[in-house]
Design a protein around this motif. Structure first.
Motif, PDB file in Angstrom:
ATOM      1  N   GLY A   1       0.823  -1.243   0.044  1.00  0.00           N
ATOM      2  CA  GLY A   1       0.136  -0.170   0.143  1.00  0.00           C
ATOM      3  C   GLY A   1       0.835   1.081   0.001  1.00  0.00           C
ATOM      4  O   GLY A   1       1.977   1.308   0.080  1.00  0.00           O
ATOM      5  N   ASP A   2       0.324   2.358  -0.254  1.00  0.00           N
ATOM      6  CA  ASP A   2       1.145   3.476  -0.054  1.00  0.00           C
ATOM      7  C   ASP A   2       1.626   3.949   1.307  1.00  0.00           C
ATOM      8  O   ASP A   2       2.829   4.284   1.711  1.00  0.00           O
ATOM      9  N   VAL A   3       0.861   3.534   2.481  1.00  0.00           N
ATOM     10  CA  VAL A   3       1.299   3.452   3.566  1.00  0.00           C
ATOM     11  C   VAL A   3       0.976   2.254   4.237  1.00  0.00           C
ATOM     12  O   VAL A   3      -0.207   1.944   4.277  1.00  0.00           O
ATOM     13  N   THR A   4       1.889   1.824   5.093  1.00  0.00           N
ATOM     14  CA  THR A   4       1.424   0.621   5.993  1.00  0.00           C
ATOM     15  C   THR A   4       1.822   0.835   7.444  1.00  0.00           C
ATOM     16  O   THR A   4       2.937   1.564   7.767  1.00  0.00           O
ATOM     17  N   ILE A   5       0.910   0.572   8.194  1.00  0.00           N
ATOM     18  CA  ILE A   5       1.059   0.670   9.737  1.00  0.00           C
ATOM     19  C   ILE A   5       1.052  -0.925  10.263  1.00  0.00           C
ATOM     20  O   ILE A   5       0.419  -1.779  10.123  1.00  0.00           O
ATOM     21  N   THR A   6       2.224  -0.960  11.176  1.00  0.00           N
ATOM     22  CA  THR A   6       2.306  -2.520  11.770  1.00  0.00           C
ATOM     23  C   THR A   6       2.289  -2.173  13.324  1.00  0.00           C
ATOM     24  O   THR A   6       2.749  -1.205  13.876  1.00  0.00           O
ATOM     25  N   TYR A   7       1.396  -3.003  13.803  1.00  0.00           N
ATOM     26  CA  TYR A   7       1.249  -2.863  15.181  1.00  0.00           C
ATOM     27  C   TYR A   7       1.618  -4.099  15.817  1.00  0.00           C
ATOM     28  O   TYR A   7       1.104  -5.365  15.683  1.00  0.00           O
ATOM     29  N   ASP A   8       2.845  -4.142  16.604  1.00  0.00           N
ATOM     30  CA  ASP A   8       3.395  -5.251  17.151  1.00  0.00           C
ATOM     31  C   ASP A   8       3.089  -5.167  18.486  1.00  0.00           C
ATOM     32  O   ASP A   8       3.357  -4.321  19.223  1.00  0.00           O
ATOM     33  N   VAL A   9       2.732  -6.273  19.202  1.00  0.00           N
ATOM     34  CA  VAL A   9       2.574  -6.439  20.625  1.00  0.00           C
ATOM     35  C   VAL A   9       4.090  -7.180  21.032  1.00  0.00           C
ATOM     36  O   VAL A   9       4.354  -8.037  20.701  1.00  0.00           O
ATOM     37  N   ILE A  10       5.030  -6.428  21.705  1.00  0.00           N
ATOM     38  CA  ILE A  10       6.357  -6.949  22.077  1.00  0.00           C
ATOM     39  C   ILE A  10       6.319  -7.434  23.438  1.00  0.00           C
ATOM     40  O   ILE A  10       7.418  -8.131  23.811  1.00  0.00           O
ATOM     41  N   GLN A  11       5.304  -7.130  24.318  1.00  0.00           N
ATOM     42  CA  GLN A  11       5.462  -7.460  25.518  1.00  0.00           C
ATOM     43  C   GLN A  11       3.864  -7.738  26.137  1.00  0.00           C
ATOM     44  O   GLN A  11       3.156  -6.785  25.970  1.00  0.00           O
ATOM     45  N   ALA A  12       3.826  -8.954  26.754  1.00  0.00           N
ATOM     46  CA  ALA A  12       2.196  -8.876  27.166  1.00  0.00           C
ATOM     47  C   ALA A  12       2.443  -9.319  28.503  1.00  0.00           C
ATOM     48  O   ALA A  12       2.943 -10.309  29.142  1.00  0.00           O
ATOM     49  N   TYR A  13       1.194  -8.914  29.331  1.00  0.00           N
ATOM     50  CA  TYR A  13       0.826  -9.268  30.838  1.00  0.00           C
ATOM     51  C   TYR A  13      -0.612  -9.551  30.864  1.00  0.00           C
ATOM     52  O   TYR A  13      -1.461  -9.233  29.891  1.00  0.00           O
ATOM     53  N   ASP A  14      -1.092  -9.839  32.172  1.00  0.00           N
ATOM     54  CA  ASP A  14      -2.596 -10.400  32.032  1.00  0.00           C
ATOM     55  C   ASP A  14      -3.409  -8.869  31.970  1.00  0.00           C
ATOM     56  O   ASP A  14      -4.361  -8.997  31.154  1.00  0.00           O
ATOM     57  N   SER A  15      -2.924  -7.875  32.497  1.00  0.00           N
ATOM     58  CA  SER A  15      -3.775  -6.474  32.472  1.00  0.00           C
ATOM     59  C   SER A  15      -3.267  -5.796  31.411  1.00  0.00           C
ATOM     60  O   SER A  15      -3.940  -4.753  31.230  1.00  0.00           O
ATOM     61  N   ASN A  16      -2.063  -5.720  30.892  1.00  0.00           N
ATOM     62  CA  ASN A  16      -1.685  -4.655  29.839  1.00  0.00           C
ATOM     63  C   ASN A  16      -0.469  -5.234  29.071  1.00  0.00           C
ATOM     64  O   ASN A  16      -0.180  -6.586  29.196  1.00  0.00           O
ATOM     65  N   TYR A  17      -0.411  -4.516  27.882  1.00  0.00           N
ATOM     66  CA  TYR A  17       0.693  -5.211  26.955  1.00  0.00           C
ATOM     67  C   TYR A  17       1.674  -3.850  26.309  1.00  0.00           C
ATOM     68  O   TYR A  17       0.992  -2.711  26.429  1.00  0.00           O
ATOM     69  N   LEU A  18       2.672  -4.157  25.877  1.00  0.00           N
ATOM     70  CA  LEU A  18       3.600  -3.051  25.330  1.00  0.00           C
ATOM     71  C   LEU A  18       3.388  -3.350  23.680  1.00  0.00           C
ATOM     72  O   LEU A  18       3.629  -4.253  23.409  1.00  0.00           O
ATOM     73  N   ALA A  19       2.912  -2.159  23.107  1.00  0.00           N
ATOM     74  CA  ALA A  19       2.665  -2.262  21.729  1.00  0.00           C
ATOM     75  C   ALA A  19       3.858  -1.404  20.917  1.00  0.00           C
ATOM     76  O   ALA A  19       4.198  -0.258  21.432  1.00  0.00           O
ATOM     77  N   GLU A  20       4.154  -1.623  19.893  1.00  0.00           N
ATOM     78  CA  GLU A  20       5.017  -0.814  18.863  1.00  0.00           C
ATOM     79  C   GLU A  20       4.397  -0.815  17.717  1.00  0.00           C
ATOM     80  O   GLU A  20       4.063  -1.646  16.973  1.00  0.00           O
ATOM     81  N   VAL A  21       4.403   0.678  17.436  1.00  0.00           N
ATOM     82  CA  VAL A  21       3.655   1.080  16.135  1.00  0.00           C
ATOM     83  C   VAL A  21       4.651   1.367  15.212  1.00  0.00           C
ATOM     84  O   VAL A  21       5.399   2.611  15.177  1.00  0.00           O
ATOM     85  N   THR A  22       4.573   0.994  13.810  1.00  0.00           N
ATOM     86  CA  THR A  22       5.490   1.418  12.891  1.00  0.00           C
ATOM     87  C   THR A  22       4.550   2.051  11.776  1.00  0.00           C
ATOM     88  O   THR A  22       3.865   1.323  11.304  1.00  0.00           O
ATOM     89  N   ILE A  23       4.886   3.291  11.326  1.00  0.00           N
ATOM     90  CA  ILE A  23       4.227   3.667   9.958  1.00  0.00           C
ATOM     91  C   ILE A  23       5.404   4.044   9.061  1.00  0.00           C
ATOM     92  O   ILE A  23       6.405   4.503   9.063  1.00  0.00           O
ATOM     93  N   ALA A  24       5.117   3.190   7.736  1.00  0.00           N
ATOM     94  CA  ALA A  24       6.100   3.302   6.913  1.00  0.00           C
ATOM     95  C   ALA A  24       5.418   3.792   5.335  1.00  0.00           C
ATOM     96  O   ALA A  24       4.353   3.149   5.046  1.00  0.00           O
TER      97      ALA A  24
END
Length: 649
Positions: free
Chosen positions: A208-231
């Motif tokens: 696509g013209d722009v792609t967005i990647t949504y990565d979950v890089i750490q996960a816990y029961d109540s929360n998680y760490l997401a990394e978002v990359t716009i290309a």
């Protein structure tokens, strides 16, 4: 006794009517046992008239309620199911359980020309064989509520078509059952062959013209760490001061961020909502954002080395995404955020991305339309400890956004001029939109008036009238009454055919910024079907033909000339008009590789012009070649070199 029999008969009669009414009101659904594939059923379950009451029945709005059922009776799992519904009664879909609009549009949304629904909570439909016939894993039911126009009860507004929208399926003609149901069976196409191979567990990566990647890089029961990359992948597209937004579906909220920041820091919806009840011991003064639809902005460059907010690769660039053809490393932005979840999703394995993504830039940037998140193979990144191994994300989703060619007016325009004609053909009247004030005294339909080939293009439009009228009197050109409105464009570009001789020819391009926004790292592109192959050199700008678009010449300012200033006050603001920012360069072509080129006949003018990825409006005619001057070689060299000499001085 007779009265008792009559009473009993009446009771039985009314009881029978009640039973019949119940069965008549209950939605029917044909049995899918005979479908050895994907069985689809659409059932209209009810509706009523909505206010206001209109005299024209074709414009009267009505509420409709319906159910879409998707059942997998095949032998292969249906990944990321999607279904096309051929709505045809100017419908607006207000809500849909377990589904979203596949094109990323938020609800309520207009679906009157048909729409594709995609799975939300239940995205993949397993087979009976792998679940021992567990229907809860084989099927999904989507309860829909919306508005349709013009179909009054007892008539039933049914869709014109119904089919599986996933690739590789053949669907027959939908079959009507009664007045309120249609169903169809879709089977795998044995001749379909995908040109993409991927792990069966994941969907293939898309372009696509722009792609967005949504990565979950750490996960816990109540929360998680997401990394978002716009290309940014478009060779001519760019985004300035990007603003990224999405919609949370399960009451999530953003606790902390690095590499970007919410445009509005607000935790009030959490404090006063169910999040505050569930997380009783959490200090919400440190929570960044609890909005259901947050807007995220990039950080300035000064924050890149900030230990609390920065130190994320590709972060902190003031929201600028350049095309990869300029610098691949500047075509990516990245940030991280800690996301807190809510019941019933409070467990480590329950992970889901937000939906309804949108990305926007400045006024001169293109508009984008983003699709639905699709689950793809987990992203891999280099080990931060320097070891020769990669770190894999836990879950990865991809969102694809493409430039929309809408009916909105352009944001830049082009004027044409040439050495063989004394007039300049300016930008078209209202090229970038007409004035909004109702008291205008200009014509929106009169053609733009030609200008003298001096500095008229560097004069604000409101100060050009006298020059235009004087020039029209000199050249016997018509003078409209009222005078034409301006082009209302922030950026104007003049393309001037400078010389034409036996072995080659030259053109001069001038960029003029009438706006209040400066353009750092600007770029432009011209599409020339017959002339691009003859491109040789550009003097004040860096330029080259694009490999993927060999008829397009891509150009940007050299170091020190890559900044297009905004409009500023004149030397004496009380008397002088405002002065636009401008850049100029000469471009050299050879005729050796373009035999038969007719520069004067129109081949020397571009068919498309882009500035910062935005396509500009072009004049409808070329300068006339009725008067043409011949040049000696010495004169040609002087004309080519004079801008360089003046620039160095």
């Amino acid at each position: 006794m007779a009265f008792s029999n009559v009473y009993s008969c009446c009771c039985f009669f009314f009881f029978s009517l009640a039973v019949l009414a119940i069965f008549a009101a209950a939605p029917t659904m044909s049995q899918p046992q005979t479908c050895n594939g994907i069985f689809l059923s659409y059932v209209y379950t009810g509706g009523r008239q909505l206010p206001p009451v209109l005299s024209d029945p074709t414009q009267q709005p009505y509420r409709f309620e319906s159910t879409l059922t998707v059942i997998n009776n095949g032998l292969e799992e249906l990944k990321s199911w999607s279904v096309f519904l051929g709505f045809q009664h100017r419908e607006w879909l207000v809500s849909a359980s377990h589904a979203v609009l596949a094109d990323g549009t938020s609800l309520p949304g207009h679906v009157g020309n048909g729409t594709v629904l995609a799975g939300l909570a239940v995205k993949d439909l397993k087979t009976a064989a792998e679940t021992a016939g567990d229907v809860s894993q084989m099927q999904v039911r989507v309860e829909m509520v919306g508005t349709q126009v013009g179909v009054a009860p007892p008539s039933v507004p049914m869709p014109s078509s119904l089919r599986v929208a996933n690739d590789g399926f053949l669907c027959g003609e939908p079959t009507r059952q009664g007045t309120n149901e249609t169903h169809v069976c879709c089977t795998s196409d044995p001749t379909f062959k995908s040109n993409i191979t991927t792990d069966l567990e994941f969907q293939p990566q898309q372009n696509g013209d722009v792609t967005i990647t949504y990565d979950v890089i750490q996960a816990y029961d109540s929360n998680y760490l997401a990394e978002v990359t716009i290309a940014n992948h478009n060779p001519l597209g760019r985004i300035d001061n990007w603003k990224l937004s999405w919609k949370w579906n399960n009451q999530e909220f953003i606790h902390t961020m690095k590499g970007a920041y919410p445009s509005e820091v607000d935790s009030s919806e959490c404090v006063l909502g169910p999040q505050g009840v569930f997380y009783k011991d959490l200090d919400f003064t440190n929570v960044l954002n609890c909005q259901r639809r947050p807007t995220i902005i990039d950080l300035p460059r000064t924050r890149f080395n900030d230990s609390d907010l920065g130190k994320i690769p590709f972060c902190c660039r003031n929201g600028t995404l350049l095309p990869p053809s300029i610098d691949p490393s500047k075509s990516v932005s990245r940030f991280q955020m800690q996301v807190f979840k809510m019941p019933p999703n409070v467990n480590r394995s329950n992970l889901a991305p937000p939906h309804n993504w949108e990305i926007k830039g400045e006024a001169l940037n293109p508009d984008y339309k983003c699709g639905n998140p699709i689950r793809v193979s987990p992203s891999e990144s280099p080990n931060p400890r320097g070891l020769q191994s990669n770190i894999s994300a836990i879950e990865t989703w991809q969102i694809v956004c493409n430039i929309t060619r809408s009916n909105t007016a352009p944001k830049c325009c082009v004027s044409f001029s040439a050495y063989y004609n004394e007039s300049v053909i300016p930008c078209n009247t209202c090229a970038c939109g007409c004035p909004s004030n109702q008291d205008r005294t200009c014509s929106t339909s009169a053609p733009a008036m030609w200008l003298p080939a001096d500095d008229a293009l560097l004069v604000p439009f409101e100060n050009r009238s006298k020059k235009a009228v004087t020039w029209a009197d000199m050249k016997d050109l018509p003078v409209p009454n009222p005078m034409p409105c301006g082009d209302n464009c922030g950026v104007s570009i003049n393309w001037h055919v400078h010389t034409d001789y036996h072995r080659g020819w030259t053109a001069r391009i001038t960029l003029i910024n009438w706006g209040e926004t400066e353009f750092a790292d600007w770029f432009a592109a011209v599409e020339m079907d017959k002339a691009a192959a003859g491109f040789e050199e550009m003097y004040s700008f860096n330029a080259s033909t694009l490999g993927s678009m060999n008829n397009t010449i891509f150009m940007q300012g050299k170091l020190g000339l890559n900044y297009l200033a905004a409009e500023t006050d004149g030397h004496d603001p009380r008397r002088d008009p405002r002065v636009p920012g401008n850049q100029q360069s000469v471009i050299l072509f050879t005729k050796k590789t373009t035999p038969g080129i007719n520069v004067v006949g129109g081949d020397g003018f571009p068919s498309k012009v882009f500035f910062n990825g935005e396509e500009c409006s072009l004049p409808s005619v070329y300068p006339s070649s009725g008067f043409r001057r011949e040049f000696s070689l010495a004169t040609i060299m002087f004309i080519i070199l004079s801008p360089i000499i003046l620039m160095r001085q």
